[in-house]
Each structure stands twice: as structure tokens, then as C-alpha cells.
Design a protein around this motif. Sequence first.
Motif, PDB file in Angstrom:
ATOM      1  N   SER A  70       0.825  -1.213   0.000  1.00  0.00           N
ATOM      2  CA  SER A  70       0.000   0.000   0.000  1.00  0.00           C
ATOM      3  C   SER A  70       0.855   1.258   0.000  1.00  0.00           C
ATOM      4  CB  SER A  70      -0.918   0.017   1.227  1.00  0.00           C
ATOM      5  OG  SER A  70      -1.740  -1.112   1.239  1.00  0.00           O
ATOM      6  N   ASP A  71       1.934   1.226   0.766  1.00  0.00           N
ATOM      7  CA  ASP A  71       2.838   2.390   0.812  1.00  0.00           C
ATOM      8  C   ASP A  71       3.449   2.666  -0.555  1.00  0.00           C
ATOM      9  OD1 ASP A  71       2.280   2.588   3.498  1.00  0.00           O
ATOM     10  OD2 ASP A  71       4.191   1.707   4.159  1.00  0.00           O
ATOM     11  N   LEU A  72       3.886   1.618  -1.233  1.00  0.00           N
ATOM     12  CA  LEU A  72       4.474   1.785  -2.560  1.00  0.00           C
ATOM     13  C   LEU A  72       3.437   2.304  -3.561  1.00  0.00           C
ATOM     14  CD1 LEU A  72       6.910   1.548  -4.414  1.00  0.00           C
ATOM     15  CD2 LEU A  72       6.317  -0.859  -4.763  1.00  0.00           C
ATOM     16  N   GLU A  73       2.220   1.760  -3.492  1.00  0.00           N
ATOM     17  CA  GLU A  73       1.152   2.246  -4.373  1.00  0.00           C
ATOM     18  C   GLU A  73       0.910   3.736  -4.148  1.00  0.00           C
ATOM     19  OE1 GLU A  73      -2.306  -0.764  -5.497  1.00  0.00           O
ATOM     20  OE2 GLU A  73      -1.974  -0.672  -3.338  1.00  0.00           O
ATOM     21  N   GLN A  74       0.804   4.148  -2.886  1.00  0.00           N
ATOM     22  CA  GLN A  74       0.554   5.558  -2.587  1.00  0.00           C
ATOM     23  C   GLN A  74       1.684   6.438  -3.090  1.00  0.00           C
ATOM     24  OE1 GLN A  74      -2.382   7.035  -1.338  1.00  0.00           O
ATOM     25  NE2 GLN A  74      -2.970   4.969  -1.971  1.00  0.00           N
ATOM     26  N   HIS A  75       2.905   5.964  -2.964  1.00  0.00           N
ATOM     27  CA  HIS A  75       4.063   6.706  -3.462  1.00  0.00           C
ATOM     28  C   HIS A  75       3.951   6.898  -4.980  1.00  0.00           C
ATOM     29  CE1 HIS A  75       8.171   8.199  -3.409  1.00  0.00           C
ATOM     30  NE2 HIS A  75       8.449   7.382  -4.419  1.00  0.00           N
ATOM     31  N   LEU A  76       3.584   5.851  -5.663  1.00  0.00           N
ATOM     32  CA  LEU A  76       3.421   5.925  -7.115  1.00  0.00           C
ATOM     33  C   LEU A  76       2.268   6.860  -7.495  1.00  0.00           C
ATOM     34  CD1 LEU A  76       4.191   4.863  -9.935  1.00  0.00           C
ATOM     35  CD2 LEU A  76       2.568   3.013  -9.566  1.00  0.00           C
ATOM     36  N   PHE A  77       1.165   6.797  -6.771  1.00  0.00           N
ATOM     37  CA  PHE A  77       0.015   7.654  -7.077  1.00  0.00           C
ATOM     38  C   PHE A  77       0.351   9.123  -6.852  1.00  0.00           C
ATOM     39  CE2 PHE A  77      -2.797   3.872  -5.640  1.00  0.00           C
ATOM     40  CZ  PHE A  77      -2.575   3.216  -6.844  1.00  0.00           C
TER      41      PHE A  77
ATOM     42  N   GLU B 170     -11.716   8.722  -0.239  1.00  0.00           N
ATOM     43  CA  GLU B 170     -11.607   8.989   1.193  1.00  0.00           C
ATOM     44  C   GLU B 170     -10.242   9.599   1.478  1.00  0.00           C
ATOM     45  OE1 GLU B 170     -12.929   5.729   3.642  1.00  0.00           O
ATOM     46  OE2 GLU B 170     -14.618   5.345   2.310  1.00  0.00           O
ATOM     47  N   GLU B 171      -9.379   8.899   2.174  1.00  0.00           N
ATOM     48  CA  GLU B 171      -8.096   9.480   2.577  1.00  0.00           C
ATOM     49  C   GLU B 171      -6.916   9.031   1.716  1.00  0.00           C
ATOM     50  OE1 GLU B 171      -7.621  11.907   4.893  1.00  0.00           O
ATOM     51  OE2 GLU B 171      -9.812  11.920   4.814  1.00  0.00           O
ATOM     52  N   GLU B 172      -7.151   8.175   0.738  1.00  0.00           N
ATOM     53  CA  GLU B 172      -6.023   7.697  -0.055  1.00  0.00           C
ATOM     54  C   GLU B 172      -6.257   7.904  -1.547  1.00  0.00           C
ATOM     55  OE1 GLU B 172      -5.479   3.591   0.917  1.00  0.00           O
ATOM     56  OE2 GLU B 172      -7.244   2.956  -0.178  1.00  0.00           O
ATOM     57  N   LEU B 173      -5.184   7.866  -2.275  1.00  0.00           N
ATOM     58  CA  LEU B 173      -5.249   7.966  -3.722  1.00  0.00           C
ATOM     59  C   LEU B 173      -5.426   6.568  -4.308  1.00  0.00           C
ATOM     60  CD1 LEU B 173      -2.321  10.475  -4.275  1.00  0.00           C
ATOM     61  CD2 LEU B 173      -4.769  10.966  -4.496  1.00  0.00           C
ATOM     62  N   VAL B 174      -6.186   6.488  -5.384  1.00  0.00           N
ATOM     63  CA  VAL B 174      -6.434   5.219  -6.077  1.00  0.00           C
ATOM     64  C   VAL B 174      -6.387   5.480  -7.579  1.00  0.00           C
ATOM     65  CG1 VAL B 174      -7.851   4.239  -4.214  1.00  0.00           C
ATOM     66  CG2 VAL B 174      -8.945   5.550  -6.048  1.00  0.00           C
ATOM     67  N   PRO B 175      -6.209   4.431  -8.373  1.00  0.00           N
ATOM     68  CA  PRO B 175      -6.264   4.632  -9.813  1.00  0.00           C
ATOM     69  C   PRO B 175      -7.658   5.129 -10.224  1.00  0.00           C
ATOM     70  CG  PRO B 175      -5.357   2.478  -9.289  1.00  0.00           C
ATOM     71  CD  PRO B 175      -5.891   3.060  -8.015  1.00  0.00           C
TER      72      PRO B 175
END
Length: 161
Positions: free
Chosen positions: A39-46, A62-67
Motif C-alpha cells: 500500500s505504501d508503494l502504491e501511494q508513493h506511485l500515485f 476517502e483518505e487515499e489515492l487510487v487509480p
Amino acid sequence: MRIELSSEQYADLLRLVSIGAWVEETVRTARSEPTEHVSDLEQHLFRAAEGTDAAVHVQKDEEELVPHESIEDDVDTLLDEYEENIFAQTLAHRLAERDFLENASEFERAEVEATGEMPERVHDFCGSYHREFAEHGVSRLHVLTMDTPKGSDAPDERAAS
């Protein structure tokens, strides 16, 4: 490290990362292993898309980025097709190995036991199952119980209840 990507390449990368993350999180969760690093790596990429033309491929949920939804839809479609394919291939191979061993000579069984590998002849059985699943899916696959008459077209009604 710095990587230059076009907006389309970034979208493709998001698809690949989403698929990889899904696989890793599924396996690690089943093993009761942590998945926060994924999840941390995904958020970094987003977050890397912020302020670039690639930002259109990311949205806040909500509080996180998603594709973006279109990428998530593509990923869902790809994963559904992948799961269907893997299911059919695995089932065909396992049934083919079973059928081969039921029809194998003592020599063939001893060879399989000694090497741990199936001979090429198993592919004949496998091909039959691949053709069946490609044409009919699993609609004609039935598990026979001890109470089901051999050669019956339908499964035992008691097995369904």
C-alpha cells in the motif's frame, strides 16, 4: 532514481502495479503476512502523478489515492479473465493427470513416481479438457457420488441438496 513516463505509460504502469498489488496482497493476507509495504508503494506511485498531466489517472477515495475508475475497471476485467483462464488450465491439467494415471501402465506410473514429472502423453488428456472447457465451460462437469449411476447425464439430485 528518476523515470520519465508519458501519461499513457503512467496509466499502463498503474494497471500493472494494481494487478501486482492485488496478487501480492491476496497471497500475503492468506499467509497472515503484512501488506503495508504494498500500500505504501502504491501511494508513493500515485502521489508521483500530482502536478503532472498523468494526474488524470489518479483519484482520491476517502483518505487515499487510487487509480482512476477507468483503470480500476480495466484491472477488474483483466483479473476476471485471468482467474477464469487459470481456473480452466489448472482444472484441465489436474484432471488430465488423474486420467493419465488411471490409464497408465505400471512402467509409466513408476516413471512418474521416480521423476515426479508427467510424460508427454498427459497432454493428450489435457487437450480434451481444454477443448471441452473452451466450448462448454464447466456446464457439463459433474461430480459423481457413490449413489450416482455411472453414465448418468445428470448429477445425483441428493448431491445438490
